[in-house]
Design an enzyme around this catalytic site. Structure first.
Site, PDB file in Angstrom:
ATOM      1  N   GLU A  60     -21.939 -31.653  24.520  1.00 19.98           N
ATOM      2  CA  GLU A  60     -22.385 -33.057  24.615  1.00 19.98           C
ATOM      3  C   GLU A  60     -22.149 -33.469  26.056  1.00 19.98           C
ATOM      4  O   GLU A  60     -21.001 -33.630  26.478  1.00 19.98           O
ATOM      5  CB  GLU A  60     -21.584 -33.924  23.624  1.00 19.98           C
ATOM      6  CG  GLU A  60     -22.359 -35.114  23.121  1.00 19.98           C
ATOM      7  CD  GLU A  60     -22.326 -36.325  24.027  1.00 19.98           C
ATOM      8  OE1 GLU A  60     -22.602 -36.169  25.244  1.00 19.98           O
ATOM      9  OE2 GLU A  60     -22.010 -37.407  23.533  1.00 19.98           O
ATOM     10  N   CYS A  79     -21.538 -42.023  27.348  1.00 19.89           N
ATOM     11  CA  CYS A  79     -22.634 -41.036  27.421  1.00 19.89           C
ATOM     12  C   CYS A  79     -23.960 -41.681  27.063  1.00 19.89           C
ATOM     13  O   CYS A  79     -24.997 -41.315  27.600  1.00 19.89           O
ATOM     14  CB  CYS A  79     -22.329 -39.852  26.513  1.00 19.89           C
ATOM     15  SG  CYS A  79     -21.889 -40.307  24.833  1.00 19.89           S
TER      16      CYS A  79
HETATM   17  O1  TXE Z   1     -15.702 -34.515  33.324  1.00 18.69           O
HETATM   18  P1  TXE Z   1     -15.410 -32.980  33.102  1.00 18.69           P
HETATM   19  P2  TXE Z   1     -15.307 -35.458  34.535  1.00 18.69           P
HETATM   20  C1  TXE Z   1     -19.808 -37.091  32.738  1.00 18.69           C
HETATM   21  C2  TXE Z   1     -20.017 -38.367  33.521  1.00 18.69           C
HETATM   22  C3  TXE Z   1     -18.954 -38.329  34.536  1.00 18.69           C
HETATM   23  C4  TXE Z   1     -18.848 -36.877  34.830  1.00 18.69           C
HETATM   24  C5  TXE Z   1     -17.565 -36.416  35.423  1.00 18.69           C
HETATM   25  O2  TXE Z   1     -21.283 -38.314  34.135  1.00 18.69           O
HETATM   26  O3  TXE Z   1     -19.318 -39.032  35.700  1.00 18.69           O
HETATM   27  O4  TXE Z   1     -19.045 -36.267  33.566  1.00 18.69           O
HETATM   28  O5  TXE Z   1     -16.504 -36.516  34.509  1.00 18.69           O
HETATM   29  C6  TXE Z   1     -12.248 -30.239  30.960  1.00 18.69           C
HETATM   30  N1  TXE Z   1     -13.140 -25.230  31.621  1.00 18.69           N
HETATM   31  N2  TXE Z   1     -19.083 -37.278  31.497  1.00 18.69           N
HETATM   32  O6  TXE Z   1     -15.337 -34.726  35.830  1.00 18.69           O
HETATM   33  O7  TXE Z   1     -14.909 -32.291  34.315  1.00 18.69           O
HETATM   34  C7  TXE Z   1     -11.498 -31.440  31.475  1.00 18.69           C
HETATM   35  O8  TXE Z   1     -10.131 -31.155  31.605  1.00 18.69           O
HETATM   36  C8  TXE Z   1     -12.801 -25.897  30.521  1.00 18.69           C
HETATM   37  C9  TXE Z   1     -19.897 -37.381  30.330  1.00 18.69           C
HETATM   38  O9  TXE Z   1     -14.026 -36.101  34.190  1.00 18.69           O
HETATM   39  O10 TXE Z   1     -16.620 -32.457  32.473  1.00 18.69           O
HETATM   40  C10 TXE Z   1     -11.835 -32.463  30.415  1.00 18.69           C
HETATM   41  O11 TXE Z   1     -11.010 -32.260  29.273  1.00 18.69           O
HETATM   42  N3  TXE Z   1     -12.592 -27.220  30.502  1.00 18.69           N
HETATM   43  C11 TXE Z   1     -19.144 -37.491  29.121  1.00 18.69           C
HETATM   44  C12 TXE Z   1     -13.275 -32.142  30.037  1.00 18.69           C
HETATM   45  O12 TXE Z   1     -13.464 -30.801  30.483  1.00 18.69           O
HETATM   46  C13 TXE Z   1     -12.728 -27.908  31.648  1.00 18.69           C
HETATM   47  C14 TXE Z   1     -17.720 -37.678  29.058  1.00 18.69           C
HETATM   48  C15 TXE Z   1     -14.320 -33.044  30.689  1.00 18.69           C
HETATM   49  O13 TXE Z   1     -14.172 -33.025  32.061  1.00 18.69           O
HETATM   50  C16 TXE Z   1     -13.070 -27.251  32.843  1.00 18.69           C
HETATM   51  C17 TXE Z   1     -17.039 -37.505  30.325  1.00 18.69           C
HETATM   52  C18 TXE Z   1     -13.280 -25.854  32.805  1.00 18.69           C
HETATM   53  N4  TXE Z   1     -13.630 -25.153  33.868  1.00 18.69           N
HETATM   54  C19 TXE Z   1     -17.728 -37.326  31.477  1.00 18.69           C
HETATM   55  N5  TXE Z   1     -13.141 -28.183  33.826  1.00 18.69           N
HETATM   56  C20 TXE Z   1     -19.871 -37.562  27.836  1.00 18.69           C
HETATM   57  N6  TXE Z   1     -20.721 -36.590  27.514  1.00 18.69           N
HETATM   58  O14 TXE Z   1     -19.662 -38.470  27.070  1.00 18.69           O
HETATM   59  C21 TXE Z   1     -12.847 -29.378  33.259  1.00 18.69           C
HETATM   60  N7  TXE Z   1     -12.583 -29.221  31.947  1.00 18.69           N
END
Ligand code: TXE
Length: 488
Positions: free
Chosen positions: A207, A241
């Site tokens: 998602e 989202c």
């Molecule tokens: O999310 P990340 P970020 C989008 C939104 C936002 C952008 C950045 O556009 O501006 O993402 O958010 C884990 N392997 N959304 O950087 O990095 C991390 O620890 C495994 C949309 O904060 O995607 C966290 O638990 N896991 C959205 C989770 O991934 C990893 C919700 C999300 O972090 C990882 C949030 C890796 N290599 C942000 N790197 C929605 N869909 O609702 C990070 N994580």
């Protein structure tokens, strides 16, 4: 980091032996526990994530209660074995069983730190899995609520484990090979996660958010629609989202709609209504998108400035060429909305579908038939007519998820619950129905081939006479086979 999976696997083996009804019985106390401590939990989320109390109560606790209630009530029906009658082998019995994956790894986001994990952890448990939850490093206390309410349930030790940590911990947990992965976060991280999962391979549900659009037709109730746009683009500080990030407004009402919207955005009270930035790195994304808009000569009729370190004023961006701008193409994930105009419905649809993601969309109009026609051509996982798509996250029957850059797979609804298991077909028949062997086994000969050809033609035929003709041919071939062919 020592792996949580061996313990989880032991617990899962016991858990999977229980009936779904028994799993429901054991998880049920968690709903009441959530309701009993609603104020305390909402306060915790409010403090950690920065969303207003009203949103913590509604979107986190309320949505979690509605999701859990529905899952507990319907899981036994959805997960039960399904019998099938077979068209090719009508004499056989078959059923589809739902088999738990084993250990499900849930990697959660910070924007809905309780509600999103609940919608993945609870169905995974009900389907017979163990779950390891790695919440966002920014909101571990909010996700911890789930551990607390499940802690009061009679679950085998190790069935649910919460592991705190940042992306490196998430990556390590994938490398340790869970059986299924559910990820919510950014497109960039989603790609990494999917690539890491592909090595094993581990099935993934992603998602990844979206740049969701609202289409405003010329006959819409403009007051109501402008209020919907103001709320839909800014609640939770726009860190949603399914936030409305794009407005596609009919040219004939564009000016009136825009001035109504500007007025409503300016009346949002930053002290009580507007959520705070949860992830400090979001600020750079806002600044980059606004700089890109200014470089392109776009207008910013309201907002565009920070009200403090953790709040951007509700911001509208508009003007020719906006469809190429970052605010249109990429998720800002802040209280920013981009506006453009359309001339006819085909134009509105093309504008909507001009981005690579598609999570939710909305169409506002008095003409429901027209809205249905438009909805049928939008590339989005959910289209709401006369409401903001995000509202439907709290409606547990509706499958939730997107297409394209928004990811794939679903949470919520039957689809979400079924995604927590895999289908195993168990089929049974008797030995020796048509002689000592199945008619299609060795050795091959022309009678057998004629039998199969007649069978295929019979399946294709619609007219009863044709079917009968093919059945007679098949019967003759079968008789010839049984009488002439030497036994193997
Ligand atoms: O999310 P990340 P970020 C989008 C939104 C936002 C952008 C950045 O556009 O501006 O993402 O958010 C884990 N392997 N959304 O950087 O990095 C991390 O620890 C495994 C949309 O904060 O995607 C966290 O638990 N896991 C959205 C989770 O991934 C990893 C919700 C999300 O972090 C990882 C949030 C890796 N290599 C942000 N790197 C929605 N869909 O609702 C990070 N994580």
């Amino acid at each position: 980091m020592s792996s949580p999976y061996p313990r989880a696997r032991l617990a899962q083996a016991r858990w999977a032996q229980l009936s779904v009804e028994e799993r429901v019985r054991r998880i049920s106390p968690a709903v009441q526990a959530l309701a009993d401590r609603m104020d305390e939990f909402a306060q915790r989320i409010h403090e950690e994530n920065g969303k207003p109390m009203m949103e913590a109560v509604t979107h986190e606790i309320g949505a979690s209660i509605s999701t859990m209630r529905w899952l507990l009530d319907t899981a036994p029906r959805i997960l039960q074995d399904r019998s099938l009658s077979l068209s090719v082998f009508p004499n056989r019995k078959a059923r589809v069983q739902r088999v738990p994956w084993g250990v499900v790894l849930v990697i959660g986001p910070w924007n809905v730190p309780l509600g999103i994990p609940v919608s993945q952890v609870i169905p995974a448990l009900l389907a017979g899995n163990a779950v390891v939850l790695k919440p966002s490093e920014l909101t571990p206390r909010s996700a911890g609520i789930l551990a607390e309410i499940l802690g009061g349930c009679d679950l085998p030790a190790g069935l649910f484990t919460l592991i705190e940590g940042a992306g490196d911990v998430g990556a390590e947990l994938i490398a340790q090979r869970p059986d299924k992965l559910m990820f919510t976060g950014s497109v960039a991280t989603g790609r990494e996660v999917m690539a890491a999962a592909a090595r094993h391979p581990i099935p993934v549900t992603l998602e990844l958010g979206g740049v969701d659009a609202m289409i405003v037709c010329e006959d819409a109730d403009l007051e109501f629609t402008a209020s919907a746009a103001a709320w839909g683009s800014t609640f939770n500080g726009g860190q949603v989202c399914a936030s409305v990030e794009r407005l596609i407004v009919h040219a004939s009402i564009r000016d009136r709609f825009q001035s109504l919207l500007v007025d409503k955005l300016e009346r949002i009270d930053p002290r009580s209504d507007l959520g705070h930035i949860t992830a400090p790195r979001q600020r750079q994304i806002y600044e980059a998108h606004l700089a890109d808009a200014r470089d392109r000569g776009l207008e910013i009729p309201t907002g565009g400035r920070f009200l403090g370190p953790r709040q951007l004023a509700p911001t509208l961006v508009a003007g020719p060429g906006i469809e190429q701008a970052d605010v249109w193409q990429q998720e800002t994930f802040g209280p920013v909305v981009a506006l453009t105009e359309f001339t006819d419905d085909a134009h509105a649809i093309a504008l909507h579908n001009s981005v690579s993601s598609g999570l939710t969309a909305s169409v506002f109009t008095a003409d429901v038939a027209r809205a249905e026609r438009i909805a049928g051509q939008l590339r989005a996982g959910l289209v709401s007519i006369n409401d903001v798509g995000a509202t439907l996250y709290g409606q547990p029957e509706l499958p939730w998820g997107g297409v394209g850059a928004s990811g794939f797979g679903r949470s919520h609804g039957e689809e979400g619950l079924l995604d927590c298991s895999w289908p195993r077909v168990v089929e049974q028949t008797r030995v020796g129905v048509f002689g000592p062997k199945r008619p299609w086994w060795y050795p091959y000969d022309h009678h057998q081939q004629a039998l199969m050809a007649a069978f295929g033609r019979g399946l294709a035929a619609r007219a009863p006479a044709q079917r009968l003709g093919q059945a007679l041919r098949a019967g003759r071939s079968l008789a010839a086979m049984l009488s002439r062919r030497p036994r193997l």
